[in-house]
Design a protein around this motif. Structure first.
Motif, PDB file in Angstrom:
ATOM      1  N   ILE A  98      52.543 -27.479  48.440  1.00 19.37           N
ATOM      2  CA  ILE A  98      53.137 -26.193  48.067  1.00 19.37           C
ATOM      3  C   ILE A  98      53.629 -26.243  46.626  1.00 19.37           C
ATOM      4  O   ILE A  98      54.357 -27.156  46.233  1.00 19.37           O
ATOM      5  CB  ILE A  98      54.290 -25.823  49.014  1.00 19.37           C
ATOM      6  CG1 ILE A  98      53.752 -25.521  50.416  1.00 19.37           C
ATOM      7  CG2 ILE A  98      55.058 -24.611  48.478  1.00 19.37           C
ATOM      8  CD1 ILE A  98      54.835 -25.208  51.428  1.00 19.37           C
ATOM      9  N   HIS A  99      53.200 -25.282  45.835  1.00 21.17           N
ATOM     10  CA  HIS A  99      53.676 -25.110  44.461  1.00 21.17           C
ATOM     11  C   HIS A  99      54.217 -23.685  44.356  1.00 21.17           C
ATOM     12  O   HIS A  99      54.255 -22.935  45.332  1.00 21.17           O
ATOM     13  CB  HIS A  99      52.528 -25.287  43.463  1.00 21.17           C
ATOM     14  CG  HIS A  99      51.861 -26.623  43.508  1.00 21.17           C
ATOM     15  ND1 HIS A  99      52.385 -27.736  42.901  1.00 21.17           N
ATOM     16  CD2 HIS A  99      50.707 -27.027  44.101  1.00 21.17           C
ATOM     17  CE1 HIS A  99      51.576 -28.773  43.107  1.00 21.17           C
ATOM     18  NE2 HIS A  99      50.557 -28.370  43.832  1.00 21.17           N
ATOM     19  N   SER A 100      54.587 -23.315  43.125  1.00 25.70           N
ATOM     20  CA  SER A 100      54.801 -21.904  42.872  1.00 25.70           C
ATOM     21  C   SER A 100      54.152 -21.564  41.551  1.00 25.70           C
ATOM     22  O   SER A 100      53.798 -22.448  40.768  1.00 25.70           O
ATOM     23  CB  SER A 100      56.285 -21.533  42.870  1.00 25.70           C
ATOM     24  OG  SER A 100      56.839 -21.698  41.584  1.00 25.70           O
ATOM     25  N   VAL A 133      55.585 -21.892  35.213  1.00 29.39           N
ATOM     26  CA  VAL A 133      56.199 -23.097  35.773  1.00 29.39           C
ATOM     27  C   VAL A 133      56.064 -23.091  37.286  1.00 29.39           C
ATOM     28  O   VAL A 133      55.754 -22.079  37.908  1.00 29.39           O
ATOM     29  CB  VAL A 133      57.699 -23.219  35.391  1.00 29.39           C
ATOM     30  CG1 VAL A 133      57.854 -23.401  33.893  1.00 29.39           C
ATOM     31  CG2 VAL A 133      58.486 -22.027  35.892  1.00 29.39           C
ATOM     32  N   CYS A 134      56.317 -24.261  37.836  1.00 27.47           N
ATOM     33  CA  CYS A 134      56.301 -24.438  39.284  1.00 27.47           C
ATOM     34  C   CYS A 134      57.745 -24.589  39.742  1.00 27.47           C
ATOM     35  O   CYS A 134      58.479 -25.423  39.231  1.00 27.47           O
ATOM     36  CB  CYS A 134      55.494 -25.694  39.616  1.00 27.47           C
ATOM     37  SG  CYS A 134      55.516 -26.146  41.343  1.00 27.47           S
ATOM     38  N   ASN A 135      58.138 -23.733  40.676  1.00 27.96           N
ATOM     39  CA  ASN A 135      59.532 -23.769  41.150  1.00 27.96           C
ATOM     40  C   ASN A 135      59.699 -24.486  42.483  1.00 27.96           C
ATOM     41  O   ASN A 135      60.786 -24.492  43.049  1.00 27.96           O
ATOM     42  CB  ASN A 135      60.065 -22.343  41.317  1.00 27.96           C
ATOM     43  CG  ASN A 135      60.394 -21.720  39.980  1.00 27.96           C
ATOM     44  OD1 ASN A 135      60.751 -22.421  39.049  1.00 27.96           O
ATOM     45  ND2 ASN A 135      60.261 -20.406  39.879  1.00 27.96           N
ATOM     46  N   GLU A 136      58.614 -25.026  43.012  1.00 26.63           N
ATOM     47  CA  GLU A 136      58.720 -25.743  44.284  1.00 26.63           C
ATOM     48  C   GLU A 136      58.530 -27.228  43.999  1.00 26.63           C
ATOM     49  O   GLU A 136      57.530 -27.612  43.393  1.00 26.63           O
ATOM     50  CB  GLU A 136      57.639 -25.257  45.265  1.00 26.63           C
ATOM     51  CG  GLU A 136      57.742 -23.796  45.642  1.00 26.63           C
ATOM     52  CD  GLU A 136      58.920 -23.538  46.582  1.00 26.63           C
ATOM     53  OE1 GLU A 136      59.262 -24.446  47.360  1.00 26.63           O
ATOM     54  OE2 GLU A 136      59.495 -22.431  46.520  1.00 26.63           O
ATOM     55  N   TYR A 137      59.446 -28.048  44.484  1.00 27.14           N
ATOM     56  CA  TYR A 137      59.303 -29.478  44.217  1.00 27.14           C
ATOM     57  C   TYR A 137      58.011 -29.984  44.860  1.00 27.14           C
ATOM     58  O   TYR A 137      57.794 -29.807  46.054  1.00 27.14           O
ATOM     59  CB  TYR A 137      60.485 -30.278  44.764  1.00 27.14           C
ATOM     60  CG  TYR A 137      60.336 -31.734  44.402  1.00 27.14           C
ATOM     61  CD1 TYR A 137      60.585 -32.152  43.093  1.00 27.14           C
ATOM     62  CD2 TYR A 137      59.867 -32.655  45.322  1.00 27.14           C
ATOM     63  CE1 TYR A 137      60.396 -33.467  42.728  1.00 27.14           C
ATOM     64  CE2 TYR A 137      59.676 -33.980  44.964  1.00 27.14           C
ATOM     65  CZ  TYR A 137      59.940 -34.379  43.670  1.00 27.14           C
ATOM     66  OH  TYR A 137      59.739 -35.678  43.308  1.00 27.14           O
ATOM     67  N   CYS A 138      57.141 -30.597  44.036  1.00 23.26           N
ATOM     68  CA  CYS A 138      55.819 -30.968  44.542  1.00 23.26           C
ATOM     69  C   CYS A 138      55.472 -32.417  44.269  1.00 23.26           C
ATOM     70  O   CYS A 138      54.347 -32.842  44.492  1.00 23.26           O
ATOM     71  CB  CYS A 138      54.764 -30.037  43.942  1.00 23.26           C
ATOM     72  SG  CYS A 138      54.817 -29.927  42.149  1.00 23.26           S
ATOM     73  N   GLY A 139      56.433 -33.180  43.756  1.00 25.66           N
ATOM     74  CA  GLY A 139      56.164 -34.589  43.507  1.00 25.66           C
ATOM     75  C   GLY A 139      56.736 -35.016  42.175  1.00 25.66           C
ATOM     76  O   GLY A 139      57.421 -34.241  41.509  1.00 25.66           O
ATOM     77  N   GLY A 141      55.620 -35.329  39.254  1.00 22.65           N
ATOM     78  CA  GLY A 141      55.262 -34.609  38.044  1.00 22.65           C
ATOM     79  C   GLY A 141      55.691 -33.155  38.075  1.00 22.65           C
ATOM     80  O   GLY A 141      55.310 -32.365  37.205  1.00 22.65           O
ATOM     81  N   HIS A 142      56.475 -32.802  39.069  1.00 21.00           N
ATOM     82  CA  HIS A 142      56.873 -31.404  39.247  1.00 21.00           C
ATOM     83  C   HIS A 142      57.426 -30.778  37.972  1.00 21.00           C
ATOM     84  O   HIS A 142      57.071 -29.658  37.606  1.00 21.00           O
ATOM     85  CB  HIS A 142      57.895 -31.311  40.387  1.00 21.00           C
ATOM     86  CG  HIS A 142      58.665 -30.045  40.412  1.00 21.00           C
ATOM     87  ND1 HIS A 142      58.074 -28.842  40.758  1.00 21.00           N
ATOM     88  CD2 HIS A 142      59.955 -29.760  40.122  1.00 21.00           C
ATOM     89  CE1 HIS A 142      58.999 -27.885  40.679  1.00 21.00           C
ATOM     90  NE2 HIS A 142      60.127 -28.407  40.296  1.00 21.00           N
ATOM     91  N   HIS A 143      58.316 -31.512  37.300  1.00 19.59           N
ATOM     92  CA  HIS A 143      58.994 -30.927  36.136  1.00 19.59           C
ATOM     93  C   HIS A 143      58.056 -30.743  34.944  1.00 19.59           C
ATOM     94  O   HIS A 143      58.372 -30.019  34.019  1.00 19.59           O
ATOM     95  CB  HIS A 143      60.200 -31.781  35.742  1.00 19.59           C
ATOM     96  CG  HIS A 143      61.238 -31.806  36.824  1.00 19.59           C
ATOM     97  ND1 HIS A 143      62.038 -30.733  37.105  1.00 19.59           N
ATOM     98  CD2 HIS A 143      61.565 -32.769  37.732  1.00 19.59           C
ATOM     99  CE1 HIS A 143      62.832 -31.028  38.122  1.00 19.59           C
ATOM    100  NE2 HIS A 143      62.563 -32.258  38.525  1.00 19.59           N
ATOM    101  N   ASP A 144      56.912 -31.414  34.987  1.00 17.89           N
ATOM    102  CA  ASP A 144      55.948 -31.260  33.901  1.00 17.89           C
ATOM    103  C   ASP A 144      54.822 -30.309  34.282  1.00 17.89           C
ATOM    104  O   ASP A 144      53.863 -30.153  33.539  1.00 17.89           O
ATOM    105  CB  ASP A 144      55.342 -32.625  33.547  1.00 17.89           C
ATOM    106  CG  ASP A 144      56.396 -33.579  33.029  1.00 17.89           C
ATOM    107  OD1 ASP A 144      57.280 -33.127  32.278  1.00 17.89           O
ATOM    108  OD2 ASP A 144      56.354 -34.773  33.393  1.00 17.89           O
ATOM    109  N   MET A 145      54.928 -29.709  35.443  1.00 14.02           N
ATOM    110  CA  MET A 145      53.856 -28.819  35.890  1.00 14.02           C
ATOM    111  C   MET A 145      54.030 -27.469  35.210  1.00 14.02           C
ATOM    112  O   MET A 145      54.840 -26.651  35.635  1.00 14.02           O
ATOM    113  CB  MET A 145      53.886 -28.680  37.418  1.00 14.02           C
ATOM    114  CG  MET A 145      52.721 -27.864  37.954  1.00 14.02           C
ATOM    115  SD  MET A 145      52.519 -28.109  39.720  1.00 14.02           S
ATOM    116  CE  MET A 145      51.243 -26.899  40.048  1.00 14.02           C
ATOM    117  N   GLU A 146      53.290 -27.289  34.134  1.00 10.21           N
ATOM    118  CA  GLU A 146      53.457 -26.089  33.315  1.00 10.21           C
ATOM    119  C   GLU A 146      52.103 -25.529  32.904  1.00 10.21           C
ATOM    120  O   GLU A 146      51.114 -26.250  32.855  1.00 10.21           O
ATOM    121  CB  GLU A 146      54.239 -26.432  32.040  1.00 10.21           C
ATOM    122  CG  GLU A 146      55.676 -26.814  32.305  1.00 10.21           C
ATOM    123  CD  GLU A 146      56.374 -27.300  31.045  1.00 10.21           C
ATOM    124  OE1 GLU A 146      57.603 -27.309  31.047  1.00 10.21           O
ATOM    125  OE2 GLU A 146      55.673 -27.660  30.068  1.00 10.21           O
TER     126      GLU A 146
END
Ligand code: CUA
Length: 152
Positions: A98-100, A133-139, A141-146
């Motif tokens: 799950i991402h956003s 950005v992705c607002n769902e914690y996904c692992g 690299g979540h904070h770099d998912m842009e």
């Protein structure tokens, strides 16, 4: 009698949600179009080959469709480029968890669920660059998912 009461309560809650979402105005010269603004409805992703090649497609004079794949930890295509004064329908799916898909500074924000397609239409009036950005914690690299949406 109690059942009826619960039904009414549930209806009021739903109306409340819709009112809240509708009230939240969109900044920066973009507008959510049509009914989708309060119902981001995922649909079944059974044998759906639209996402084999993530892309933006022109489907009308000022109408575009963006097929976006979220996958740890990126969005494809990136950047997404569309012209100003266009209506863009985003179809977003995930290949793993799950991402956003959220446009920074706007109320364009949908959960992206593997196996399902989130759909929303956005009207872009003026040239601008939006962060995705992705607002769902996904692992890890979540904070770099842009990603980026460029309105040119
Ligand atoms: Cu993808 Cu967090």
């Amino acid at each position: 009698a109690y059942e009826k009461l619960w039904l009414v309560a549930a209806m009021l809650l739903i109306v409340g949600f819709i009112a809240t979402i509708t009230y939240g105005s969109v900044a920066l010269g973009i507008t959510m179009v049509g009914d989708q603004q309060d119902t981001v409805e995922p649909t079944e992703l059974a044998d759906d080959d639209r996402f084999d090649d993530p892309r933006v497609e022109q489907v009308g004079e000022n109408e575009y469709e963006a097929y976006v794949v979220a996958q740890t930890f990126s969005f494809q295509p990136n950047p997404i480029e569309v012209p100003e004064d266009s209506d863009v329908t985003f179809y977003v799916t995930s290949r793993d968890v799950i991402h956003s898909f959220s446009l920074v500074g706007t109320n364009v924000n949908t959960m992206v669920i593997p196996g399902e397609v989130a759909e929303m239409t956005v009207e872009f009036d003026d040239p601008a660059e939006y962060g995705v950005v992705c607002n769902e914690y996904c692992g890890p690299g979540h904070h770099d998912m842009e990603g980026e949406v460029h309105v040119v």
